[in-house]
Design an enzyme around this catalytic site. Structure first.
Site, PDB file in Angstrom:
ATOM      1  N   HIS A   1      -2.417 -32.363 -35.373  1.00 19.29           N
ATOM      2  CA  HIS A   1      -3.662 -31.615 -35.178  1.00 19.29           C
ATOM      3  C   HIS A   1      -4.476 -32.159 -34.002  1.00 19.29           C
ATOM      4  O   HIS A   1      -5.664 -32.446 -34.117  1.00 19.29           O
ATOM      5  CB  HIS A   1      -4.492 -31.607 -36.451  1.00 19.29           C
ATOM      6  CG  HIS A   1      -3.826 -30.902 -37.590  1.00 19.29           C
ATOM      7  ND1 HIS A   1      -3.248 -29.659 -37.468  1.00 19.29           N
ATOM      8  CD2 HIS A   1      -3.613 -31.283 -38.881  1.00 19.29           C
ATOM      9  CE1 HIS A   1      -2.721 -29.291 -38.632  1.00 19.29           C
ATOM     10  NE2 HIS A   1      -2.916 -30.266 -39.500  1.00 19.29           N
TER      11      HIS A   1
ATOM     12  N   LYS B   1       0.833  -1.207   0.000  1.00 16.52           N
ATOM     13  CA  LYS B   1       0.000   0.000   0.000  1.00 16.52           C
ATOM     14  C   LYS B   1       0.864   1.252   0.000  1.00 16.52           C
ATOM     15  O   LYS B   1       0.535   2.252  -0.654  1.00 16.52           O
ATOM     16  CB  LYS B   1      -0.927  -0.001   1.216  1.00 16.52           C
ATOM     17  CG  LYS B   1      -1.756   1.274   1.351  1.00 16.52           C
ATOM     18  CD  LYS B   1      -2.745   1.194   2.498  1.00 16.52           C
ATOM     19  CE  LYS B   1      -3.580   2.476   2.578  1.00 16.52           C
ATOM     20  NZ  LYS B   1      -4.637   2.389   3.606  1.00 16.52           N
TER      21      LYS B   1
END
Length: 539
Positions: free
Chosen positions: A297, A144
């Site tokens: 494939h 923060k």
């Protein structure tokens, strides 16, 4: 609106160290000390550093409050969080009045919650004791206040941090502090996601009630899924060259549980390469004997098991040399010079993936620099996997298809019983069918595929394609075995397999409303038929 902080130099005066994983920490803190940065540390870390000759102010002595509750409370104190959170230049009077030291850097990592729960014998109370409270709280405070405070959570950042301190008079740039804060927030989010997932799984209902067949359906999938992934590698491109793609891995997972592999040589992998590699590796997991899987494939186009990978590749390639062109070739044994020489002699290949490679084989393949040679770690099967697919509006999630069938679970439903050899080939076919797109038909003999029909809208077409593949390769299907990933809806596939292909055995899940008709067709053609009672759809 985002606040634009101006770049200011804030030399690091005090660094707070509290790490469970102490990899490299002595060397790093020694270097901080050499730069006149004062060290504050929690008890365990402080003892290690002091024993190494580094002056350390222990947290309990600084706060004048001991660590309590068996270490549950160490850093939860205003003098710690005030030193992290105060705004330099604005809250200085407060720091002075309460004699709070300015903590400009924190080096923190957490208790090993994830590693703890990987142990299947981990008790809930043990997991709870490995929940870190002070570390995440400090991390939140520092992130923060990143305008002034630097946060380090990974030992891999130590060297670059020291280099920047040298270049900037013991300070880090605002850009670096922001990047470190982002890393900290990600680390924090992943840690809390892991905890949430763990407790979520503990509270899963034993049964979710479904409407299918008006029965109760067991469903052990979590109510929420919290997973953080980080980019590991950019792909050459996506399914098509105009699409960007990358490979992501789950963050902070122990490497021994991840599917790591390394690219020894060749071009950057593409998205399609990765899909084919995954299919090949998943298929290989089914086999113990030397096996070759060739994928094209996203479908196995040929698979063979033999007494060596040289032999396995040779017969796999011959079963469909046309489809093998430009495919992915995977082995479950070390790649040797004879096998790699045969591959280069026979075909063009995109990717070869192996668990290891001999020096001679590596030298041979290095002359073909475009071929991607991939090493993979042997798999670990002790972690359940979820299959996740993105669709419009959300995600589809299912359990990974890890269901296996052994000989004792098979049901022979015809008058003709399969021979021992047919049973072996049937099991081989069945394992391969698991990785062929539905509708899937796999035809094999002698633990070698001789024809595969994949991704068809009708099962009879898949049977016909499998037969065509075998004929194109000059292979006969007489007395071969056929596996179907799902039941046969009509007897036409059985009639074709018998009259055109002359197969002797069929293995399938069963479960059709026409099962009796299908079995009668097999009996008419003197074909042995086996039911697995498990379906192998792969969409």
């Amino acid at each position: 609106m985002q606040k634009n902080y101006s770049e200011k130099i804030y030399p690091i005066r005090y660094a707070l160290i509290s790490v469970y994983d102490k990899t490299g920490i002595i060397e790093f803190v020694t270097d901080l000390h050499k730069r006149n940065i004062k060290i504050i540390a929690t008890e365990g870390t402080a003892n290690l550093l002091i024993a190494s000759g580094i002056p350390v102010l222990e947290v309990a002595k600084y706060t004048k409050f001991p660590e309590i509750l068996n270490g549950r409370v160490k850093t939860l104190h205003p003098k710690i969080h005030g030193g992290i959170l105060y705004r330099r230049g604005k809250d200085n009077y407060l720091i002075k009045d309460y004699k709070i030291l300015p903590i400009d850097m924190i080096v923190v990592n957490f208790y090993p919650f994830e590693q703890k729960i990987f142990n299947k014998h981990c008790l809930v109370e043990d997991a709870i004791e490995n929940l870190d409270i002070g570390g995440p709280t400090m991390l939140s405070s520092a992130a923060k206040n990143y305008e002034f405070v630097s946060i380090i959570t990974k030992d891999t950042d130590y060297e670059s941090i020291l280099n920047e301190l040298d270049a900037n008079n013991n300070s880090l740039t605002l850009d670096t502090r922001l990047k470190l804060a982002i890393k900290a927030f990600k680390y924090l989010a992943t840690y809390h996601n892991t905890i949430a997932n763990y407790f979520n799984e503990l509270t899963l209902p034993l049964y979710d009630h479904g409407e299918q067949n008006n029965s109760t359906i067991t469903n052990n999938l979590p109510q929420t899924i919290n997973i953080n992934f980080i980019k590991k590698q950019n792909m050459l491109y996506g399914e098509n060259s105009h699409q960007s793609a990358a490979f992501y891995v789950q963050e902070f997972v122990d490497e021994k549980y991840s599917s790591n592999f390394s690219n020894l040589q060749g071009k950057t992998l593409s998205y399609n390469n990765m899909i084919d590699i995954d299919t090949a590796l998943e298929c290989l997991k089914e086999f113990v004997e030397p096996t070759c899987v060739i994928v094209k494939h996203a479908n196995p186009c040929s698979v063979a098991t033999s007494n060596s990978i040289y032999s396995a590749y040779s017969i796999a390639y011959k079963s469909d040399p046309i489809s093998a062109f430009g495919g992915v070739i995977a082995f479950n044994c070390e790649l040797d010079q004879y096998t790699v020489s045969l591959i280069l002699e026979c075909q063009f290949v995109e990717v070869i993936i192996v668990p290891s490679v001999t020096k001679t084989a590596l030298k041979i393949i290095s002359e073909k620099k475009k071929i991607r040679l991939i090493l993979y770690n042997q798999w670990k099967n002790n972690i359940p996997k979820l299959d996740i697919k993105n669709i419009n509006g959300g995600l589809l999630v299912q359990e990974h298809n890890s269901k296996t069938v052994d000989m004792n679970q098979l049901s022979v439903v015809t008058k003709i019983k399969p021979s021992k050899k047919e049973l072996q080939d049937a099991m081989f076919c069945w394992k391969v069918s698991k990785f062929v797109k539905s509708n899937a038909i796999v035809c094999a003999r002698d633990k070698t595929t001789i024809g595969i029909g994949a991704g068809q809208m009708s099962r009879i077409d898949a049977v016909k394609i499998a037969n065509m593949k075998a004929k194109n390769a000059g292979l006969h299907t007489k007395n071969a075995v056929i596996a179907s990933d799902a039941f046969f809806p009509f007897r036409d596939s059985i009639d074709f397999a018998a009259t055109v292909m002359d197969v002797s055995c069929i293995i399938q899940p069963g479960g059709s409303i026409r099962d009796r008709e299908i079995i009668e067709a097999a009996n008419e053609h003197n074909i042995a038929m086996i039911f697995t009672n498990i379906r192998n759809f792969r969409h």
